[in-house]
Write an enzyme that holds these catalytic residues in place. Sequence first.
Site, PDB file in Angstrom:
ATOM      1  N   CYS A  47       1.034  -0.951  -0.162  1.00  0.00           N
ATOM      2  CA  CYS A  47      -0.379  -0.001   0.317  1.00  0.00           C
ATOM      3  C   CYS A  47       0.776   0.864  -0.305  1.00  0.00           C
ATOM      4  O   CYS A  47       2.127   1.729   0.920  1.00  0.00           O
ATOM      5  CB  CYS A  47      -0.780   0.090   1.444  1.00  0.00           C
ATOM      6  SG  CYS A  47      -1.870   1.450   1.059  1.00  0.00           S
ATOM      7  N   CYS A  50       0.163   3.251   3.261  1.00  0.00           N
ATOM      8  CA  CYS A  50       0.793   2.837   4.798  1.00  0.00           C
ATOM      9  C   CYS A  50       2.247   1.573   4.878  1.00  0.00           C
ATOM     10  O   CYS A  50       2.455   1.409   5.658  1.00  0.00           O
ATOM     11  CB  CYS A  50      -0.527   2.081   5.549  1.00  0.00           C
ATOM     12  SG  CYS A  50      -1.132   0.321   5.373  1.00  0.00           S
ATOM     13  N   CYS A  93      -7.093  -0.940   1.359  1.00  0.00           N
ATOM     14  CA  CYS A  93      -6.229  -1.734   2.053  1.00  0.00           C
ATOM     15  C   CYS A  93      -6.730  -1.914   2.881  1.00  0.00           C
ATOM     16  O   CYS A  93      -7.511  -0.987   3.744  1.00  0.00           O
ATOM     17  CB  CYS A  93      -5.019  -0.583   2.355  1.00  0.00           C
ATOM     18  SG  CYS A  93      -4.080  -0.997   3.278  1.00  0.00           S
ATOM     19  N   CYS A 118      -8.618  -4.545 -10.536  1.00  0.00           N
ATOM     20  CA  CYS A 118      -7.908  -3.495 -10.970  1.00  0.00           C
ATOM     21  C   CYS A 118      -8.280  -2.389 -10.403  1.00  0.00           C
ATOM     22  O   CYS A 118      -8.542  -1.712  -9.708  1.00  0.00           O
ATOM     23  CB  CYS A 118      -9.375  -3.069 -11.848  1.00  0.00           C
ATOM     24  SG  CYS A 118      -9.060  -1.814 -13.151  1.00  0.00           S
TER      25      CYS A 118
END
Length: 135
Positions: A47, A50, A93, A118
Amino acid sequence: MSSVAKSEEEWRAVLSPEQFRILRNKGTEPKGTGEYDKFFGDGVYTCAGCGTPLYKSTTKFNSGCGWPAFYEGLPGAITRTPDADGRRTEITCTACGGHLGHVFKGEGFKTPTDERHCVNSISIKFTSEGTSASL
């Protein structure tokens, strides 16, 4: 999985304006413009907000959709939420709630899950195999 909670001001301080628009305001980058659309290195995608590992490169495939496509995320790393109109399913996330994109099922891709995650390139960061983020 640990949770990452930040105020809007804290997110603005650590993300670029475009990352903030997409990760925090659920935007979409223009088709075919993302850094990882046609990239197929060996490693892990984390991510961009984070740093949580989200996808192994072995699950990435060329869907031709104009955004990076994966057929599955790492266990527990991705949360699915149906859009209000019921036509699509948003993926975020799990750790920080950052918007990744959408997941589609039953499109006929020859993948083990028949799913296509996607994902906006700007929502993820790639870490080469053998570095600290690799699993």
